[in-house]
Design a protein around this motif. Sequence first.
Motif, mmCIF file in Angstrom:
data_model
loop_
_atom_site.group_PDB
_atom_site.id
_atom_site.type_symbol
_atom_site.label_atom_id
_atom_site.label_comp_id
_atom_site.label_asym_id
_atom_site.label_seq_id
_atom_site.Cartn_x
_atom_site.Cartn_y
_atom_site.Cartn_z
ATOM 1 N N GLU A 164 -15.585 -42.138 -4.467
ATOM 2 C CA GLU A 164 -16.674 -43.317 -4.691
ATOM 3 C C GLU A 164 -17.183 -43.661 -3.183
ATOM 4 O OE1 GLU A 164 -14.801 -46.370 -7.298
ATOM 5 O OE2 GLU A 164 -16.159 -45.275 -8.795
ATOM 6 N N GLY A 165 -16.816 -42.773 -2.549
ATOM 7 C CA GLY A 165 -17.478 -42.823 -1.021
ATOM 8 C C GLY A 165 -18.545 -41.788 -1.234
ATOM 9 N N PHE A 166 -19.289 -41.414 0.083
ATOM 10 C CA PHE A 166 -20.288 -40.273 0.070
ATOM 11 C C PHE A 166 -20.853 -40.320 1.684
ATOM 12 C CE2 PHE A 166 -22.906 -43.749 -0.580
ATOM 13 C CZ PHE A 166 -24.329 -43.730 0.199
ATOM 14 N N TYR B 286 -19.580 -42.566 4.246
ATOM 15 C CA TYR B 286 -18.722 -43.716 3.639
ATOM 16 C C TYR B 286 -17.406 -43.291 3.167
ATOM 17 C CZ TYR B 286 -23.021 -46.012 4.332
ATOM 18 O OH TYR B 286 -24.463 -46.432 5.178
ATOM 19 N N CYS C 93 -20.227 -39.487 -9.692
ATOM 20 C CA CYS C 93 -21.157 -38.246 -9.823
ATOM 21 C C CYS C 93 -22.483 -38.405 -9.158
ATOM 22 C CB CYS C 93 -21.382 -38.001 -11.445
ATOM 23 S SG CYS C 93 -20.018 -37.696 -12.534
ATOM 24 N N GLY C 94 -22.373 -39.205 -8.294
ATOM 25 C CA GLY C 94 -23.643 -39.255 -7.292
ATOM 26 C C GLY C 94 -24.602 -40.161 -7.600
ATOM 27 N N PHE C 95 -24.415 -40.975 -8.681
ATOM 28 C CA PHE C 95 -25.381 -41.945 -9.105
ATOM 29 C C PHE C 95 -24.685 -43.352 -8.513
ATOM 30 C CE2 PHE C 95 -28.274 -40.604 -12.577
ATOM 31 C CZ PHE C 95 -28.201 -39.131 -12.256
ATOM 32 N N HIS C 96 -23.827 -43.937 -8.973
ATOM 33 C CA HIS C 96 -23.638 -45.270 -8.691
ATOM 34 C C HIS C 96 -22.442 -44.929 -7.243
ATOM 35 C CE1 HIS C 96 -19.474 -44.062 -9.940
ATOM 36 N NE2 HIS C 96 -19.004 -45.112 -9.140
ATOM 37 N N ALA C 97 -22.090 -43.803 -6.850
ATOM 38 C CA ALA C 97 -21.401 -43.528 -5.626
ATOM 39 C C ALA C 97 -21.239 -42.077 -5.665
ATOM 40 C CB ALA C 97 -20.093 -44.073 -5.714
ATOM 41 N N GLY C 98 -20.741 -41.487 -4.588
ATOM 42 C CA GLY C 98 -20.490 -40.108 -4.515
ATOM 43 C C GLY C 98 -21.731 -39.115 -4.022
ATOM 44 N N ASP C 99 -21.438 -37.996 -3.908
ATOM 45 C CA ASP C 99 -22.726 -37.110 -3.505
ATOM 46 C C ASP C 99 -22.053 -35.622 -3.791
ATOM 47 O OD1 ASP C 99 -21.070 -36.089 -1.362
ATOM 48 O OD2 ASP C 99 -22.520 -37.027 0.059
ATOM 49 N N PRO C 100 -22.778 -34.408 -3.896
ATOM 50 C CA PRO C 100 -22.291 -33.126 -4.232
ATOM 51 C C PRO C 100 -21.075 -32.838 -3.307
ATOM 52 C CG PRO C 100 -24.744 -33.081 -4.191
ATOM 53 C CD PRO C 100 -24.310 -34.607 -3.689
ATOM 54 N N LEU C 101 -21.318 -33.114 -2.160
ATOM 55 C CA LEU C 101 -20.360 -32.551 -1.164
ATOM 56 C C LEU C 101 -18.926 -33.326 -1.353
ATOM 57 C CD1 LEU C 101 -21.063 -30.739 1.347
ATOM 58 C CD2 LEU C 101 -20.495 -32.645 2.908
ATOM 59 N N ARG D 227 -17.479 -31.775 -4.793
ATOM 60 C CA ARG D 227 -17.130 -30.353 -4.443
ATOM 61 C C ARG D 227 -15.640 -30.526 -3.888
ATOM 62 N NH1 ARG D 227 -14.750 -26.848 -4.804
ATOM 63 N NH2 ARG D 227 -14.807 -24.654 -3.796
ATOM 64 N N LEU E 132 -27.027 -47.098 -6.104
ATOM 65 C CA LEU E 132 -26.157 -47.063 -4.940
ATOM 66 C C LEU E 132 -25.888 -48.244 -4.186
ATOM 67 C CD1 LEU E 132 -27.253 -43.708 -2.906
ATOM 68 C CD2 LEU E 132 -24.944 -44.218 -4.274
ATOM 69 N N TYR F 89 -25.472 -28.733 -7.778
ATOM 70 C CA TYR F 89 -25.662 -30.091 -8.471
ATOM 71 C C TYR F 89 -26.717 -29.870 -9.454
ATOM 72 C CZ TYR F 89 -25.723 -35.276 -8.938
ATOM 73 O OH TYR F 89 -25.592 -36.633 -9.676
ATOM 74 N N TYR G 298 -19.734 -50.613 0.561
ATOM 75 C CA TYR G 298 -19.373 -49.851 1.790
ATOM 76 C C TYR G 298 -19.461 -50.747 3.107
ATOM 77 C CZ TYR G 298 -20.217 -46.312 -1.543
ATOM 78 O OH TYR G 298 -20.186 -45.478 -2.775
ATOM 79 N N TRP H 264 -27.796 -40.271 1.527
ATOM 80 C CA TRP H 264 -26.687 -39.341 1.553
ATOM 81 C C TRP H 264 -26.279 -39.035 2.625
ATOM 82 C CZ3 TRP H 264 -27.399 -36.085 -3.559
ATOM 83 C CH2 TRP H 264 -26.802 -36.712 -4.708
#
Lengths: 257, 257, 257, 257
Positions: A13-15, A18, A37-45, A48, A70, B91, D18, D71
């Motif tokens: 839940e960081g990205f 963060y 999954c990148g919508f409320h938190a997170g990003d592709p990296l 992965r 976000l 993604y 954050y 991001w």
Amino acid sequence: MANKVNLNADIGEGFGAYDIGNDAELMEVIRSASIACGFHAGDPLTMRRLVAHAARSGVSVGAHPGFNDLWGFGRRRITMPPEDLEYLIAYQIGALQAMARYEDLSVTHLKPHGALNNMAADDEKLALAIGRAIQATDAKIIYVALAGSAMHSAANALGLRLAREGFADRQYDDDGNLASRSIPGTVIKDPAVAREQAIRMVRDGEVVSRHGKVIPVEVETLCVHGDEATGVAVAREVRRGLEEAGIAVLPLPELID
Amino acid sequence: MANKVNLNADIGEGFGAYDIGNDAELMEVIRSASIACGFHAGDPLTMRRLVAHAARSGVSVGAHPGFNDLWGFGRRRITMPPEDLEYLIAYQIGALQAMARYEDLSVTHLKPHGALNNMAADDEKLALAIGRAIQATDAKIIYVALAGSAMHSAANALGLRLAREGFADRQYDDDGNLASRSIPGTVIKDPAVAREQAIRMVRDGEVVSRHGKVIPVEVETLCVHGDEATGVAVAREVRRGLEEAGIAVLPLPELID
Amino acid sequence: MANKVNLNADIGEGFGAYDIGNDAELMEVIRSASIACGFHAGDPLTMRRLVAHAARSGVSVGAHPGFNDLWGFGRRRITMPPEDLEYLIAYQIGALQAMARYEDLSVTHLKPHGALNNMAADDEKLALAIGRAIQATDAKIIYVALAGSAMHSAANALGLRLAREGFADRQYDDDGNLASRSIPGTVIKDPAVAREQAIRMVRDGEVVSRHGKVIPVEVETLCVHGDEATGVAVAREVRRGLEEAGIAVLPLPELID
Amino acid sequence: MANKVNLNADIGEGFGAYDIGNDAELMEVIRSASIACGFHAGDPLTMRRLVAHAARSGVSVGAHPGFNDLWGFGRRRITMPPEDLEYLIAYQIGALQAMARYEDLSVTHLKPHGALNNMAADDEKLALAIGRAIQATDAKIIYVALAGSAMHSAANALGLRLAREGFADRQYDDDGNLASRSIPGTVIKDPAVAREQAIRMVRDGEVVSRHGKVIPVEVETLCVHGDEATGVAVAREVRRGLEEAGIAVLPLPELID
């Protein structure tokens, strides 16, 4: 009653810049990770990286989809037609599935985040929309839901696999709902207390509310949190306690038929 | 030289309240749709709708990933490490795969959008990153790329299926590159002219540059556009012309081994 | 009753590659523009361009803030504490003020967009939060609100300037609320009908509901829309009709004390 | 050479859930805060909170605008026409001005963030675009820039107030540029070393590069960072050292004519 259970946490839940939630440590304690999954938190990296960690640690991978928000961390209720929600969820599942494929893993469960979880617990149309997103993307995905919630019914109505969730590190109200985090003391920070609650929930099928009432519960998975300073220590003691009590702590796909 | 070719277009580049590009009409003319994946344009609902349209119309579905940049419509160059780009692409592929699964379709090609396409045409590291995202998510996905570009080499280096792309409705410079849209006249609006260019590219393997030079080209897919007022009429005439010239216009998976 | 009124429209709700609403034509008809501020729609470039147009055309500039929700076009209800909303609004006002300063203009009114407008019409805490954002950024900004709404009360409670809004191109229900757009016929597309409704609202202080009931109304500003194909023609006829009826059509700051 | 200087830091680069950078502690050490404006980091609530803190602590408020890239934390280069950039900056300045008005403060300086800062240091057109955004929103805003950069020239060309910036907690290369953070040891974590460097830069107008070369520098403001574990301790010692050396540490508006 049961001699096995799952231990899950919300993860990733960081990205970007963060980092929150002690992901790396929690991943060594839990058996199933609900990955943002990148919508409320997170990003592709981040997704992965955590899928790779899950593969290394034998943790099963689940989707933790939320609203596209976000700034609000997915904690703001957003109303939309069930159809819109369904595709919002399917999109997030698909994105995580792509990351999981890097490790030859499948996304094996789904647990909605924050306001979405609260809304879908009460609103059958939203709960069904999430269930249909599961059906469309991978019908074997386990729907993680509070026992008795609209999501519980939706999983049954759609014939989906279900894991009922309890909380090891949170107090309950007399009606079986979680006590609000805003009430002091409702977040359990003493590892021994959380350990005891976890064992009793699994072994005896009951939990003692914050007012002392014994409430029956049925849980296949227990949630722990990494965002409190004490979270990881609590989670470790919960896992140790369960195992010392002879309760197997398994990844969700090994637990749910 | 060839008696078959694919016809593709970028599709689904509106979202929410925004509708651009004459998607519905173009979908009846093309055989492969490169669908925006929610980053530079598009949203889950739009993706879902267009996948359904593709299924009805026998159009194959491809990913049209772009930078995460709604305000810039993916036309702004954004620098990032190849690894970041790879997961950004994976993604988006995964998200579209989820939508495709609703119709029992696969995502069968990928064509980068806008600034990403321009950067990856020149930069081998980015082109390979996109290729690795294809490998990880579905190694059968066809990499659509300008012949001779870094993406062309990357597809070969990674052993990926490749479709070299030409443009039916755009003029070329003498060096075989597309002439800039900012030069008046480089967007071909006369259906008959586009039709002739398309036939000559496929049948004779050549195109006449805007200065009159005959340039050899090898194309498996021809791109048409819906964003000009004349776009759909041009696209229709290109397809009719190709078929009247005895050239089969096929979905990409039927064309590329 | 009155011999003067304002004519306003929501403006600048495209951005980047997206153009909707016939802004350029509407700007020649209205006297006050409610400009989207980049959250539900719009972007800095679009805001800047429309402020320049407003300066050229003698149109007064207002903020049209919305939820931070491009995919939902600000039409999705998002719950947040009033304090969060207040700063979300102040932020958007400030951003537009910066653009207005390029033309030595002030932001002179504010009209919430979409779901925010609907929520603040009913919820006094949200209506007051918007009012406090006005007070903090420029206490002279006119709060545009439906007569009788929570925003109307909030403007009064805070001592803010107020413009009560009516709709020239929409039918009313018997209770004085706007009839839902989803009911066929409630969007008035006949310029003569809209013209008549506008004149009667201003001159006689009444409107005839879609069931034929005469309802008293008090309006300082009439809203017209550019998103229907017929919108601009309707707006032009409304303005012509008002002026031919001897009603002055003024920018909001010239109308409201 | 000088007996006074400013101490600044980038502030408010968390948002929502954050929290990074030890804002609360840094605010008690610095005299000018460069506050993130919601594009690369920050949000309206965070901006509002930090402006209030600045007012309480006698810290002057500056804008720290960045690319629209949560991001990437504004560290990714994004190319756009100078005009687009200008309005992107003006928008962010205006948003922060709205927050500052809550405390009857003005935004008195501007320092670009991350990749934007790097690009504008080298590219005169971008540097001028930022300068024009300053001119349009408040021509008294102080442009904080590396001495000798394109931003330095742009400030002069536009007749803007300028504060040349040095770094108390970072090593320099022989050419007077900052040594890359990726080289071990270039982030100064020893408070005594940072203190010495700060004093020497201000008092003697020179800094010793990481290879031992003495380089002349002219600085009106020294930057410190809160994102390292040691950052606040370093910043405190820098301030104490400067004051013990008889150097007044002032807010930017008290320092720059």
